[in-house]
Design an enzyme around this catalytic site. Structure first.
Site, mmCIF file in Angstrom:
data_model
loop_
_atom_site.group_PDB
_atom_site.id
_atom_site.type_symbol
_atom_site.label_atom_id
_atom_site.label_comp_id
_atom_site.label_asym_id
_atom_site.label_seq_id
_atom_site.Cartn_x
_atom_site.Cartn_y
_atom_site.Cartn_z
ATOM 1 N N GLN A 1 8.492 9.429 82.362
ATOM 2 C CA GLN A 1 8.445 10.662 83.165
ATOM 3 C C GLN A 1 8.541 11.875 82.244
ATOM 4 O O GLN A 1 9.447 11.959 81.405
ATOM 5 C CB GLN A 1 9.585 10.695 84.197
ATOM 6 C CG GLN A 1 9.499 11.924 85.106
ATOM 7 C CD GLN A 1 10.555 11.942 86.203
ATOM 8 O OE1 GLN A 1 11.427 11.080 86.265
ATOM 9 N NE2 GLN A 1 10.485 12.932 87.076
ATOM 10 N N HIS B 1 1.687 9.420 91.387
ATOM 11 C CA HIS B 1 0.328 9.322 90.856
ATOM 12 C C HIS B 1 -0.503 8.465 91.807
ATOM 13 O O HIS B 1 -0.083 7.357 92.175
ATOM 14 C CB HIS B 1 0.325 8.623 89.492
ATOM 15 C CG HIS B 1 1.087 9.317 88.408
ATOM 16 N ND1 HIS B 1 0.465 10.041 87.408
ATOM 17 C CD2 HIS B 1 2.418 9.393 88.142
ATOM 18 C CE1 HIS B 1 1.380 10.523 86.569
ATOM 19 N NE2 HIS B 1 2.582 10.136 86.997
ATOM 20 N N ASP C 1 -4.673 15.419 88.174
ATOM 21 C CA ASP C 1 -3.903 15.349 86.928
ATOM 22 C C ASP C 1 -4.731 15.975 85.800
ATOM 23 O O ASP C 1 -5.942 15.753 85.684
ATOM 24 C CB ASP C 1 -3.571 13.883 86.611
ATOM 25 C CG ASP C 1 -2.496 13.756 85.561
ATOM 26 O OD1 ASP C 1 -1.395 13.289 85.885
ATOM 27 O OD2 ASP C 1 -2.747 14.138 84.385
ATOM 28 N N ASN D 1 7.007 7.518 88.287
ATOM 29 C CA ASN D 1 7.784 7.240 87.084
ATOM 30 C C ASN D 1 9.149 7.899 87.183
ATOM 31 O O ASN D 1 9.254 9.043 87.623
ATOM 32 C CB ASN D 1 7.049 7.771 85.849
ATOM 33 C CG ASN D 1 5.744 7.046 85.595
ATOM 34 O OD1 ASN D 1 5.667 5.829 85.754
ATOM 35 N ND2 ASN D 1 4.712 7.777 85.207
ATOM 36 N N HIS E 1 6.918 13.279 91.568
ATOM 37 C CA HIS E 1 5.484 13.198 91.816
ATOM 38 C C HIS E 1 5.044 11.760 91.914
ATOM 39 O O HIS E 1 5.616 10.868 91.286
ATOM 40 C CB HIS E 1 4.687 13.939 90.729
ATOM 41 C CG HIS E 1 5.040 13.535 89.335
ATOM 42 N ND1 HIS E 1 6.160 14.013 88.676
ATOM 43 C CD2 HIS E 1 4.435 12.703 88.468
ATOM 44 C CE1 HIS E 1 6.210 13.487 87.457
ATOM 45 N NE2 HIS E 1 5.174 12.679 87.325
ATOM 46 N N VAL F 1 7.513 15.248 83.610
ATOM 47 C CA VAL F 1 7.703 16.448 84.434
ATOM 48 C C VAL F 1 8.775 16.125 85.470
ATOM 49 O O VAL F 1 8.628 15.179 86.260
ATOM 50 C CB VAL F 1 6.395 16.884 85.128
ATOM 51 C CG1 VAL F 1 6.635 18.124 85.973
ATOM 52 C CG2 VAL F 1 5.291 17.139 84.099
HETATM 53 P P1 DGP Z 1 4.755 11.648 84.426
HETATM 54 O O1 DGP Z 1 4.522 10.985 83.106
HETATM 55 O O2 DGP Z 1 4.876 10.625 85.557
HETATM 56 O O3 DGP Z 1 5.886 12.651 84.410
HETATM 57 O O4 DGP Z 1 3.402 12.427 84.741
HETATM 58 C C1 DGP Z 1 3.244 13.798 84.634
HETATM 59 C C2 DGP Z 1 1.761 14.062 84.769
HETATM 60 O O5 DGP Z 1 1.568 15.452 84.954
HETATM 61 C C3 DGP Z 1 0.923 13.668 83.565
HETATM 62 O O6 DGP Z 1 0.010 12.634 83.950
HETATM 63 C C4 DGP Z 1 0.173 14.916 83.167
HETATM 64 C C5 DGP Z 1 0.354 15.822 84.356
HETATM 65 N N1 DGP Z 1 0.481 17.228 84.046
HETATM 66 C C6 DGP Z 1 1.356 17.799 83.179
HETATM 67 N N2 DGP Z 1 1.197 19.123 83.159
HETATM 68 C C7 DGP Z 1 0.214 19.403 84.057
HETATM 69 C C8 DGP Z 1 -0.394 20.612 84.480
HETATM 70 O O7 DGP Z 1 -0.071 21.722 84.057
HETATM 71 N N3 DGP Z 1 -1.373 20.506 85.416
HETATM 72 C C9 DGP Z 1 -1.770 19.307 85.931
HETATM 73 N N4 DGP Z 1 -2.746 19.310 86.855
HETATM 74 N N5 DGP Z 1 -1.206 18.146 85.554
HETATM 75 C C10 DGP Z 1 -0.237 18.197 84.620
#
Ligand code: DGP
Length: 113
Positions: free
Chosen positions: A93, A101, A29, A86, A99, A95
């Site tokens: 959420q 975590h 992350d 999430n 996914h 993205v």
């Molecule tokens: P959520 O809140 O469950 O949708 O978590 C999305 C997660 O994705 C958040 O913890 C940050 C991570 N994230 C967002 N953009 C990027 C990215 O470009 N690269 C990586 N490695 N993680 C990302």
């Protein structure tokens, strides 16, 4: 609709990838909430938990299997870890590519905020 995670799958943007197989990708992350914070995603672009269909059951199982392998590889399988998915606004959420975590490497609080 393509998301940032779709771009990571296609190697259009970089990520610190820790696991990959034919169905699943896992990477660190970008904004870690614990010493170990890995995101495990299906390569199939499913937006939210609400969009999972019965034919995705094996794929979802593979996400959990990948998580336990990564946890063991990173040495937190015995100390403990948490898997979180999430869904939509109230869960935070951000993205919209499914996914999971994987969080560990410290004492995690319960209940979460
Ligand atoms: P959520 O809140 O469950 O949708 O978590 C999305 C997660 O994705 C958040 O913890 C940050 C991570 N994230 C967002 N953009 C990027 C990215 O470009 N690269 C990586 N490695 N993680 C990302």
């Amino acid at each position: 609709m393509d998301t940032i995670f779709g771009k990571i799958i296609k190697r259009e943007i970089p990520a610190d990838i820790v696991y990959e197989d034919s169905d699943v990708l896992a990477f660190r992350d970008i904004d870690p909430k614990a010493p170990i914070h890995i995101l495990i995603i299906p390569k199939k672009p499913i937006p939210t938990i609400n969009d999972i269909e019965i034919e995705d059951a094996e794929l979802i199982g593979k996400i959990v299997i990948a998580a336990k392998k990564i946890a063991k590889e990173m040495g937190i399988d015995q100390s403990g870890y948490r898997l979180v998915m999430n869904c939509n606004k109230d869960a935070g959420q951000t993205v919209f590519h499914l996914h999971c975590h994987l969080l560990g490497g410290r004492q995690l609080l319960w209940p979460p905020g």
